[in-house]
Design a protein around this motif. Structure first.
Motif, short mmCIF file in Angstrom:
data_model
loop_
_atom_site.label_atom_id
_atom_site.label_comp_id
_atom_site.label_asym_id
_atom_site.label_seq_id
_atom_site.Cartn_x
_atom_site.Cartn_y
_atom_site.Cartn_z
N LEU A 62 60.92 96.83 49.32
CA LEU A 62 60.17 96.77 50.57
C LEU A 62 60.12 98.07 51.36
O LEU A 62 59.37 98.16 52.31
N PRO A 64 58.85 101.25 51.23
CA PRO A 64 57.62 101.95 51.62
C PRO A 64 56.73 101.10 52.53
O PRO A 64 56.14 101.62 53.47
N LEU A 65 56.65 99.83 52.27
CA LEU A 65 55.82 98.94 53.07
C LEU A 65 56.43 98.69 54.44
O LEU A 65 55.73 98.66 55.45
N ALA A 66 57.74 98.54 54.50
CA ALA A 66 58.40 98.19 55.75
C ALA A 66 58.30 99.29 56.80
O ALA A 66 58.31 98.99 57.99
N ARG A 68 55.74 101.10 57.52
CA ARG A 68 54.42 101.06 58.19
C ARG A 68 54.09 99.70 58.78
O ARG A 68 53.17 99.59 59.58
N MET A 69 54.79 98.65 58.36
CA MET A 69 54.40 97.30 58.73
C MET A 69 54.37 97.04 60.24
O MET A 69 53.41 96.43 60.73
N LEU A 121 53.11 90.60 61.14
CA LEU A 121 53.45 91.88 60.51
C LEU A 121 54.42 92.69 61.36
O LEU A 121 55.33 93.34 60.84
N GLY A 125 58.12 93.46 59.99
CA GLY A 125 58.43 94.88 59.83
C GLY A 125 59.61 95.33 60.67
O GLY A 125 60.48 96.07 60.20
#
Length: 140
Positions: A62, A64-66, A68-69, A121, A125
Motif C-alpha cells: 500500500l 505508494p498508494l497510501a 497520495r490517498m 479515500l 489514507g
C-alpha cells in the motif's frame, strides 16, 4: 511470531470486511456517514491484515498508494461541490442523476456519493499513514 490460526481466519474474513465496507459506502450515499464509516471498516481490514501477515507485507502493498490517498480524497470531496458552483448555487449543494427508465430509475448517481468516496479515500489514507507510523521500526 505470527499466528497461523489468525492468518487462516484473516484470509477468509478480509474479503467479507471489504465487501461490507463497500456496502456501507454505497448504502450511505443518501444518508450521512457512509464514506466515513466505510473508511473505518476498511482500516480495520488493514489492521487485521497487518496483524495476520505482518506490517511489512501490508506496507509494501500500500505504500505508494497510501501517500497520495488522503490528498486524492480531499480533491474528490472538494470537486463534488463544483457542479453546484457551476449552477450558481451554494457549494456542496447535491445533485442526483437518475439512470434508467423515467418511471422507475434503476440507479441514482449523486454528488453525495462522490463526496462520500472522497471522505472514504481521505479516512483510509490518513489511517494507513498513522498505522504506518506506529508500525515503523525504531532507528537503532
Amino acid at each position: 511470531m505470527r499466528s497461523p490460526f489468525l492468518s487462516y481466519v484473516a484470509t477468509g474474513v478480509l474479503p467479507l470486511i471489504v465487501v461490507f465496507a463497500l456496502f456501507l459506502l454505497l448504502r450511505g450515499h443518501d444518508a450521512p456517514g457512509g464514506g466515513f464509516i466505510a473508511g473505518l471498516v476498511t482500516t480495520i481490514a488493514f489492521v487485521l491484515a497487518a496483524l495476520a501477515f505482518g506490517a511489512g507485507t501490508v506496507r509494501a502493498a500500500l505504500n505508494p498508494l497510501a501517500r497520495r490517498m488522503p490528498w486524492i480524497g480531499l480533491l474528490v470531496a472538494a470537486a463534488s461541490g463544483l457542479p453546484a458552483v457551476a449552477r450558481s448555487q451554494g457549494f456542496l449543494t447535491h445533485y442526483h442523476v437518475p439512470i434508467g427508465a423515467d418511471e422507475a430509475p434503476a440507479l441514482r448517481l449523486s454528488t453525495t456519493l462522490l463526496f462520500d468516496v472522497g471522505v472514504y479515500l481521505t479516512v483510509v489514507g490518513a489511517a494507513i499513514k498513522v498505522l504506518d507510523a506506529f508500525s515503523a521500526e525504531a532507528p537503532p
